[in-house]
Write an enzyme that holds these catalytic residues in place. Structure first.
Site, PDB file in Angstrom:
ATOM      1  N   HIS A  77       0.967  -1.306  -0.021  1.00  0.00           N
ATOM      2  CA  HIS A  77       0.080  -0.004   0.183  1.00  0.00           C
ATOM      3  C   HIS A  77       0.816   1.269   0.064  1.00  0.00           C
ATOM      4  O   HIS A  77       0.908   1.905   0.935  1.00  0.00           O
ATOM      5  CB  HIS A  77      -0.839  -0.013   1.147  1.00  0.00           C
ATOM      6  N   SER A 108       2.758   4.408  -2.967  1.00  0.00           N
ATOM      7  CA  SER A 108       2.143   5.172  -3.943  1.00  0.00           C
ATOM      8  C   SER A 108       2.156   4.445  -5.319  1.00  0.00           C
ATOM      9  O   SER A 108       1.648   4.884  -6.430  1.00  0.00           O
ATOM     10  CB  SER A 108       3.041   6.471  -4.243  1.00  0.00           C
ATOM     11  N   HIS A 158       1.008   1.451  -5.848  1.00  0.00           N
ATOM     12  CA  HIS A 158      -0.245   0.779  -5.841  1.00  0.00           C
ATOM     13  C   HIS A 158      -1.211   1.981  -6.168  1.00  0.00           C
ATOM     14  O   HIS A 158      -2.002   1.574  -7.016  1.00  0.00           O
ATOM     15  CB  HIS A 158      -0.456   0.357  -4.660  1.00  0.00           C
ATOM     16  N   ASP A 173      -5.946   5.398  -1.235  1.00  0.00           N
ATOM     17  CA  ASP A 173      -5.093   4.734   0.064  1.00  0.00           C
ATOM     18  C   ASP A 173      -4.216   5.555   0.578  1.00  0.00           C
ATOM     19  O   ASP A 173      -3.128   5.055   1.396  1.00  0.00           O
ATOM     20  CB  ASP A 173      -4.595   3.297  -0.583  1.00  0.00           C
ATOM     21  N   GLN A 180      -3.460 -16.960  -3.113  1.00  0.00           N
ATOM     22  CA  GLN A 180      -3.914 -16.310  -4.387  1.00  0.00           C
ATOM     23  C   GLN A 180      -5.261 -17.074  -5.055  1.00  0.00           C
ATOM     24  O   GLN A 180      -6.047 -16.409  -5.449  1.00  0.00           O
ATOM     25  CB  GLN A 180      -2.811 -16.153  -5.459  1.00  0.00           C
TER      26      GLN A 180
END
Length: 818
Positions: free
Chosen positions: A546, A548, A550, A587, A767
């Site tokens: 999380h 920049s 992203h 975020d 996943q």
């Protein structure tokens, strides 16, 4: 993969027609070629385009749906005949596999269980076709498979087909390479033998349903000879099946409590081919009378005549009804008898009791008392109106329907109406932990384990960013990296490296310029540059996920989605600007910990936002605080007040939509309000009705749903990125979850996602669970709306990659080096 491609595997070839994805089960591929047909046989070089369609089969009064036909061709050599059948399968939209040897034929059949098998019987030197057919018939799953032998055209007198029949073949095809002859043969097979076998398979399921139904079911012949009774009938009436089957109805003792002319009236009605429903007293084997709600349906068979009668008998609980009410019901049924009609078709519907808990007198009493206050409410929410309608319907419903509606009301009273219910954690700990970590606010913190995150003051601009950059001042190396930013396969990590972990400012400048954001907001480019730098400075570069990068990735996906035609038809310019801003800030100041962690830790943010959408509320609030506190970076300074309020509301709504607790609510609303109405318009040939489509796309409510879905898909689109990007993102989010688990253990906090222990976690399993539970349905819906075949292909490839690692019991991001 093209519609008529082939994959050569040793001596085996698999031809795919329609949407064929099962080739993932095949042995290792060695090379790929394009099947071009045989011009000499008249086979077209480019077979017609194909679509996978569902076949609807009429089975008496029911419609059954089956997948496209699966065809297996067993030909030792490719020739005009095999190409003819390949082309015919393509034209008919069948799924077609071709194999060369008996061994691969049996292997392929054991994987896919084809509906139709065509075996080349012309060249005995290659393999024994009759022996192969016997091998197929030795497999249990071949019971309902149609097997056809391709035989040579006889030179002399016709040979007997008995050897073929004895070997297990259903039919023979005298070789004929004419394309339409092959096509017509397949059509005749589908609508003849194959469909008959499909109905036989369906009969097994139907009889299983009859056997397990809690209604007493009796089937008689046209002459009223009992042919079948189910276990519920035996249990209720006290008879064994052998005591009834083969007997005429008149041989079974009758109750004297029925009116004298009732049987005659019933027979008169059903012999006319009409359904009868009403109250009837039956006599059990022990002599007791039992009052039943009975529905008798005539079944039309061969020759258009009535061949069977199906009787569904549902006992009425005499203790629940006074004699007076029983007489009233009997009287009502007599009225129905006279006209051979029944008032309530729901009485004969599927017995919901078989899949829900049984009702009781107590639950019925509870229902009426618990709903009393809702009836008296003067201000009704939509859910209240729904509950009131159900409650009123129960008043005049028979007991089984009332009990089923009780169960409906129980479900409606829960708060999580859109979230699927998981099984136990033992069944799938990865999915359970993901859901627990992402969709709840976590356990409350343990007694004595106070943990407050350090208050983070908003970052000020680093000194090296004090002078804003211009779009024209972007260094050539960075500009070159962003040349392909309008492509879905854009490599955000290359930009991260080129910008020294400041991709959001540079990508934001280019994307905002492409969408004319400065012109819309009436703000100078310098203000936008300052704003982007302030926002990026408040992302934590220390977070593995999380950060920049992203945010830049989500901004890129948002811009990509906004360029799709259907999305552009739905949204106004203000929606586009809101989406780009929301993606940029969604975020901001993320601490690298989940909402559950913050709530358990008793953080100041969790206290401020009452443990509800903690991070998302913080992201939205901080974004506007940072934007409006300094004119140099206030991109909203020059827009009109009402426009600002609309824009602000849209940004906040989209940022809050990224919170996962309402994931299924957002997806379900999108599907029901947008996907389904659009699909209905297309099915009805209404795609040309532009006004109807426009109405669905542009209603204010639906525009909100589109924006929410857009940012949700952008936020968690990692599994739909190219494989290398997908793997990198999976490693980063896993590391962030590992770090959270480590800290929870250090601080003595509840471990929100125990499977994310860096020593034991299987990243492929996590996943797979994430894709199965959150991604697949959402992107299916978004793809149906926005048309994103490239994303769906990546998703399929990535899922196969993780599944391959998991099948090898590997826990890592990549397989070990060879």
């Amino acid at each position: 993969m093209g519609c008529a491609s082939s994959i050569h595997i040793s001596d085996r070839v698999v031809y795919h027609s329609g949407k064929e994805s099962e080739d993932s089960h095949s042995p290792q591929q060695t090379n790929t070629t394009q099947h071009q047909g045989n011009p000499a046989s008249g086979l077209p070089l480019k077979p017609p385009s194909c679509k996978t369609t569902l076949t609807e089969v009429q089975f008496g009064p029911m419609k059954l749906f089956k997948d496209p036909l699966q065809v297996l061709l067993v030909f030792a050599k490719e020739d005009s005949q095999s190409n003819g059948f390949c082309w015919a399968c393509e034209k008919a939209n069948y799924r077609c596999s071709m194999v060369r040897t008996p061994e691969y034929a049996l292997e392929c059949f054991s994987e896919k269980h084809h509906d139709l098998v065509i075996i080349d019987h012309r060249h005995s030197r290659h393999f024994d076709a009759e022996a192969l057919c016997r091998s197929f018939r030795a497999v249990n799953s071949s019971e309902n498979t149609v097997i056809v032998a391709v035989v040579k055209r006889p030179d002399r007198e016709e040979a007997s087909v008995m050897p073929l029949i004895n070997a297990g073949f259903n039919r023979r095809y005298v070789e004929n390479v004419n394309l339409m002859a092959c096509y017509n043969e397949l059509l005749q097979l589908e609508h003849g033998e194959v469909r008959a076998q499909f109905k036989l398979r369906a009969s097994n399921a139907i009889f299983t349903a009859l056997e397990q139904s809690q209604d007493a079911i009796e089937i008689t012949s046209e002459d009223q000879v009992i042919q079948y009774v189910n276990p519920a009938y035996e249990s209720i009436m006290g008879y064994q099946q052998g005591e009834l089957v083969g007997k005429e109805i008149i041989e079974v003792p009758k109750s004297e409590k029925n009116k004298p002319d009732l049987l005659e009236t019933i027979n008169s009605c059903i012999r006319k081919g009409k359904e009868w429903q009403g109250i009837y007293y039956a006599k059990k084997k022990n002599g007791d009378n039992i009052q039943q709600n009975v529905k008798i349906t005539p079944v039309i068979g061969q020759g258009g005549k009535i061949r069977h009668y199906v009787s569904i008998n549902r006992p009425l609980n005499d203790n629940n009804k006074s004699d007076k009410s029983a007489d009233r019901v009997q009287a009502e049924s007599q009225t129905d008898i006279q006209s051979c009609k029944h008032k309530d078709r729901r009485k004969g519907s599927l017995d919901v009791k078989s899949i829900t808990s049984r009702g009781s007198d107590a639950s019925s009493q509870r229902r009426h008392s618990s709903m009393a206050r809702i009836h008296s409410m003067t201000i009704e929410a939509p859910i209240t109106k729904v509950i009131n309608i159900i409650n009123q319907a129960q008043e005049s419903s028979p007991m089984p329907v009332a009990e089923a509606l009780d169960r409906v009301l129980e479900i409606l009273r829960t708060t999580e109406l859109y979230s699927p219910q998981l099984g136990t954690k033992d069944e799938d700990p990865h999915t359970s932990d993901l859901v627990g970590g992402l969709m709840t606010d976590g356990l409350r913190r343990m007694s004595g384990n106070e943990y407050i995150l350090a208050t983070k003051q908003p970052h000020h601009l680093p000194s090296h960013l004090a002078t804003p950059l211009s779009l024209n001042d972007i260094p050539p190396r960075i500009a070159q990296t962003m040349e392909s930013e309008d492509s879905w396969d854009f490599d955000i990590f290359s930009l991260e490296a080129a910008t020294m972990k400041r991709p959001l400012t540079f990508l934001g400048l280019k994307i905002f310029s492409r969408f004319g954001v400065c012109e819309f907001l009436n703000c100078p480019e310098a203000t936008l540059r300052s704003w982007l730098q302030v926002i990026e400075a408040n992302y934590h570069s220390s977070n593995s996920y999380h950060n920049s990068t992203h945010a830049a990735d989500v901004l890129h996906a948002t811009a990509y989605f906004l360029s799709k035609e259907r999305v552009k038809q739905s949204l106004d310019p203000i929606d586009e600007v809101a989406a780009l801003i929301a993606a940029t800030v969604h975020d901001i100041d993320h601490p690298g910990r989940t909402n559950s962690f913050l709530c358990n830790a008793g953080s100041e943010l969790a206290i401020l936002y009452n443990d509800t959408a903690v991070l998302e509320s913080h992201h939205a609030a901080l974004a506007f605080q940072l934007t409006t506190r300094d004119d140099k970076s206030n991109i909203f300074k020059h827009i009109e007040r009402n426009e600002y309020r609309s824009l602000r509301q849209a940004v906040i709504d989209m940022v809050l939509a990224t919170e996962m607790t309402k994931h299924f609510e957002h997806v379900n609303k999108f599907v029901n309000s947008i996907n389904k109405p659009l699909a209905a318009l297309e099915e009805n040939g209404g795609s040309s009705d532009e006004e109807a489509v426009k109405s669905v796309l542009t209603s204010p409510e639906n525009r909100i749903l589109v924006k929410r879905m857009l940012i949700k898909c952008a936020d968690i689109s990692n599994p739909c990125r190219p494989l290398e990007l997908c793997i990198e993102w999976a490693g980063r989010i896993s590391e962030e979850y590992f770090a959270q688990t480590d800290e929870e253990k250090r601080q003595g906090l509840p471990v929100v996602m125990p499977v994310f222990d860096r020593n034991t976690c299987s990243i492929p399993k996590s996943q797979i669970s994430f894709i199965d539970y959150f991604i697949t349905d959402m992107f299916d819906a978004w793809d149906a709306f926005a048309d994103l075949p490239n994303l769906m292909q990546h998703l399929d490839n990535n899922f196969k990659y993780w599944k391959g690692l998991d099948d090898r019991k590997l826990h890592t991001l990549r397989p070990p080096p060879e």
